[in-house]
Design a protein around this motif. Sequence first.
Motif, mmCIF file in Angstrom:
data_model
loop_
_atom_site.group_PDB
_atom_site.id
_atom_site.type_symbol
_atom_site.label_atom_id
_atom_site.label_comp_id
_atom_site.label_asym_id
_atom_site.label_seq_id
_atom_site.Cartn_x
_atom_site.Cartn_y
_atom_site.Cartn_z
ATOM 1 N N UNK A 61 2.621 -6.015 -12.964
ATOM 2 C CA UNK A 61 2.410 -7.339 -12.376
ATOM 3 C C UNK A 61 2.976 -7.327 -10.960
ATOM 4 N N UNK A 62 2.271 -6.664 -10.044
ATOM 5 C CA UNK A 62 2.823 -6.353 -8.729
ATOM 6 C C UNK A 62 3.032 -7.592 -7.871
ATOM 7 N N UNK A 63 2.104 -8.537 -7.920
ATOM 8 C CA UNK A 63 2.259 -9.728 -7.090
ATOM 9 C C UNK A 63 3.485 -10.523 -7.508
ATOM 10 N N UNK A 64 3.658 -10.691 -8.818
ATOM 11 C CA UNK A 64 4.840 -11.401 -9.315
ATOM 12 C C UNK A 64 6.117 -10.629 -8.985
ATOM 13 N N UNK A 65 6.057 -9.305 -9.122
ATOM 14 C CA UNK A 65 7.223 -8.476 -8.843
ATOM 15 C C UNK A 65 7.634 -8.610 -7.380
ATOM 16 N N UNK A 66 6.661 -8.604 -6.480
ATOM 17 C CA UNK A 66 6.947 -8.743 -5.054
ATOM 18 C C UNK A 66 7.572 -10.104 -4.763
ATOM 19 N N UNK A 106 6.767 -3.438 -1.954
ATOM 20 C CA UNK A 106 5.873 -3.477 -0.802
ATOM 21 C C UNK A 106 5.012 -2.219 -0.700
ATOM 22 N N UNK A 107 5.600 -1.061 -0.966
ATOM 23 C CA UNK A 107 4.869 0.194 -0.774
ATOM 24 C C UNK A 107 3.579 0.270 -1.584
ATOM 25 N N UNK A 108 3.573 -0.095 -2.888
ATOM 26 C CA UNK A 108 2.316 0.007 -3.640
ATOM 27 C C UNK A 108 1.228 -0.949 -3.153
ATOM 28 N N UNK A 109 1.603 -1.986 -2.410
ATOM 29 C CA UNK A 109 0.611 -2.921 -1.892
ATOM 30 C C UNK A 109 0.093 -2.504 -0.521
ATOM 31 N N UNK A 139 1.909 -2.045 2.242
ATOM 32 C CA UNK A 139 2.720 -2.526 3.371
ATOM 33 C C UNK A 139 3.815 -1.493 3.663
ATOM 34 N N UNK A 140 3.367 -0.318 4.105
ATOM 35 C CA UNK A 140 4.265 0.828 4.223
ATOM 36 C C UNK A 140 5.256 0.674 5.359
ATOM 37 N N UNK A 141 4.831 0.108 6.473
ATOM 38 C CA UNK A 141 5.762 -0.023 7.601
ATOM 39 C C UNK A 141 6.968 -0.866 7.199
ATOM 40 N N UNK A 142 6.725 -1.946 6.485
ATOM 41 C CA UNK A 142 7.835 -2.786 6.022
ATOM 42 C C UNK A 142 8.697 -2.041 5.003
ATOM 43 N N UNK A 143 8.035 -1.310 4.098
ATOM 44 C CA UNK A 143 8.788 -0.555 3.088
ATOM 45 C C UNK A 143 9.682 0.491 3.746
ATOM 46 N N UNK A 193 8.879 9.443 0.398
ATOM 47 C CA UNK A 193 7.590 9.065 -0.183
ATOM 48 C C UNK A 193 6.832 8.092 0.706
ATOM 49 N N UNK A 194 7.543 7.067 1.230
ATOM 50 C CA UNK A 194 6.864 6.061 2.047
ATOM 51 C C UNK A 194 6.380 6.686 3.367
ATOM 52 N N UNK A 195 7.216 7.541 3.949
ATOM 53 C CA UNK A 195 6.812 8.194 5.198
ATOM 54 C C UNK A 195 5.589 9.088 4.984
ATOM 55 N N UNK A 196 5.579 9.804 3.883
ATOM 56 C CA UNK A 196 4.441 10.669 3.585
ATOM 57 C C UNK A 196 3.176 9.850 3.396
ATOM 58 N N UNK A 197 3.296 8.722 2.672
ATOM 59 C CA UNK A 197 2.133 7.856 2.453
ATOM 60 C C UNK A 197 1.628 7.273 3.760
#
Length: 920
Positions: free
Chosen positions: A510-515, A546-549, A551-555, A590-594
């Motif tokens: 439930x990613x939206x709720x989790x965020x 944030x990363x799975x959605x 929004x990598x720069x913020x993550x 992980x986030x940088x690689x993505x």
Amino acid sequence: MSVEQHVTADSGYAYGVIGADIHVFGDGSPVYLLVNWRPAPAADPAWLRELPSRMLNSRFEVVPFTGRDAELAELRAWRDQEPPRLAVHWVHAPGGQGKTRLAARFADETLKTGWRVVTATNGPGSVQPPPGSEDLSLDGHGGVLLVVDYADRWPLTHLTWLLSNALLHRPGVRTRVLMLARTADAWPALRASLANHQAGTSSRLLGELPDGSEARAEMYRAARDAFAVRYGVPAAPGPGPPPPYGLTLALHIAALVSVDAHAHGRLPPTDVAGLTVYLLDREHLHWGTLFARGGRYATPPQAMNRTVFAAALTGTLDRPKGSAVVAGLGTGHSPGRVLDDHGYCYPAAEPERGTVLEPLYPDRLAEDFLALTLPGHDADYPAADWSGQVTARLVGPHARRAVTFLATAAQRWPHLGPGHLYPMLLTAPSLALAAGSAALSALAALDDVPVQLLATLSERFPAQRQVNLDTGIAAVQRRFTHELLALDDSPATRAAAYHHLSSRLQNAGLLDEALDAAERSLAAQEELPEDIPALATSLSRLAACLAPTGRLAEAISLTERSAALFGRLAESDPERWEASVAAELTDLANWLSSAGRHAEALAVSERAVSRWRRLAAADPLLEEHLSIALHALGNCLAGLGRWPEAADATFESLRLAQRFIEQDPAANEPGLAAALINLSVQLAAQGRHADALWASEGAVSCLRYLVRVNAAAHEKALATALTSMSDDLANAGRHQEALDATAEAVAIHRRRAAGHPSTPCGELAQSLSNLAHLLLMTERPAEALSAAEESLEIHERLYAQAPELHGAGLGHAVSILSRGHVEAGRPLVGLVFAVRAVNLYEAASAGNPGRYALPLVRALGQLAETLALAGRPHEALAVCEDALARASANAAENPPAYGQLLTSLLALRSRVRRERRPGS
């Protein structure tokens, strides 16, 4: 076609089906049973009158179907619509609303139209399958209808296994699955998993009949008249208005009691509780009458009361287990005698199975019987002092049914939760976990569930994700957070509560709720005086959402802040905080690689692995974290095209993880699947295609299981694994299988993208490119062009947002589109796209030659071939020479991949030279 199957067993039962699959557990017991729909059995009116509740059992269809004509018409329309070939319909309503009767009428009608009609019964561990063979073949049938009652009480994995049965996936055979449930809680996760089958899905709440409606009056009169016929009453009682009850079952009960009371010269009660007590009194009277007659029936009514109570908690069992249950009731009578007498009162629905302890029907009556037998209510019905002890003894081994029935009854009987269910679960919270995800959700929905119980359950939940429990855990954590914040809305409480809720919601997919919860947690934390550990943890949690959605720069920014904060703490207390620093560095890598920042990601990942190696050397339990960090390192190396090193890191990760996977598969299987996906890509890039296919097939197998449990959390990973497996199948020459896998991946990504139409989906774009490539390989250029053009449109939008991140993806899409136009006989159009593909890959290779040098050479080879087809051989030869030079220069880095490419480029050069006209 005649099909014959002989099923035998040396001892016990043997069960087989024709035209369908059988799913069994490791001990051979069935996950579910499939049987052909059978019309309602004829029942002797005198036998029915002995116990009025028998007439309420929908199995005997005492009351003709009335009052649901509109709903029945909807089911007919759903059955007959085309497309889709496969459709699943979830009908939900409280117990007693008439779901089973509606389904029975629909099934009878469908059977008469020439369809095969099948029922599925969940059956793990408690009941042996019926002997012999069940013919479920579909030859000569217009379609197949599967009816699943109590669908919300099935474990989700069992439902998804059922829905994968070959019976439901015959090409060209219209297939409908009708699921009946009390709530819609389990429907979203199941509906998500159905995307893998490209099934049509729909649901309906079966509402109450409107007060004062003619339909309600008609239903009451039909029931009253049908019961009067069974009682032999010369004339039905006076018409009178129907009682003000919306439930179908309540109307039937009122009608039944009015007729029974009339037949015996009594006055019927007028309230719902009084009607239930009246029927239960008739059960007691029947037990006493049979005992007083003597003869073979020898069980006193007090002993039968205990046995019927136990059966309501356990449900049907095989005879050895039933004997053990009755032996523990302390009746003072032979278990065998008691079981035989109980079976006389309550015969098994399917005697061929050899089951005992058939419970009271309908379920609502059994639930009320449990509630009224347990002390604490003020109804005019004698509670039993032994009932609490019997409940405590039986709930443990029968938690799934017992906790569910008690929780459902507690919605109507306010004494049951505080007086019995809640104290029992507070003392033994493991019972709630053993009852399963659906039971946890039911508990969370009770109005008076105490905060203390929710807190106790929250504390007992496993620290890591548990794919079989994540949905129920999230429901309890959500309710606990709501109740806790109603008592204490301070920033400190909000920060902690929302942090834990976010983690549980993310585990459940439930990613939206989790965020949202993570953002609330961080906002609350920032209201407090600086608490470096808590702030760093909140930042990390939000970054993970944030990363799975995308929004990598913020993550990345948040994780860098979190790593810096933990680093400050580690400077003064490394023993306590070094692991936190290492964990943040792993996430940051992980986030940088993505985000395509592969060189930075590798530097960070190497630091993380170095730290975890030191920590794991001192504490072997930390090898699990080292495994995760090595997995990330493999990704980073792959991002730079250092394929052998990447595969080595991922192999080491898998070796370390194996021990933890065996200890706790539910928590570690998602990580295993992710590692296998990456390994397959890394091996394929080295030309190790057989090994790559082994890895990707393992990932798909693992993720199919995980999706059955919780599609929302795992279907995106399944689509990624299918894409990888498709590439490996294509390399093995298995093009049709590759095409099927890619089509499934596209369907998953398309469904996920449908919820966010304004956001371009890179995974969908990549899958569409792969689909177009495979369609070209299978000589379907028109379809290939359609898929390629859709992929290009998505890639263009992604490229406009982040050229440095999506240039290579756009290059791949353009390259496929070029091939599509060439195959369609438009080489000049294809040439335009081939040139652009080379330009895009040249830009990507300039920034990351290790990763994109090989695709650039392939793009040059395609450009050379397209130039030749366009009648420009001199240019084709020049481009081919450039490609050969680049391939020769890089061949030592990846001999298998470049060796194959060199062979094809040399052949192309020879062909162009032969075709070039002398002197031109």
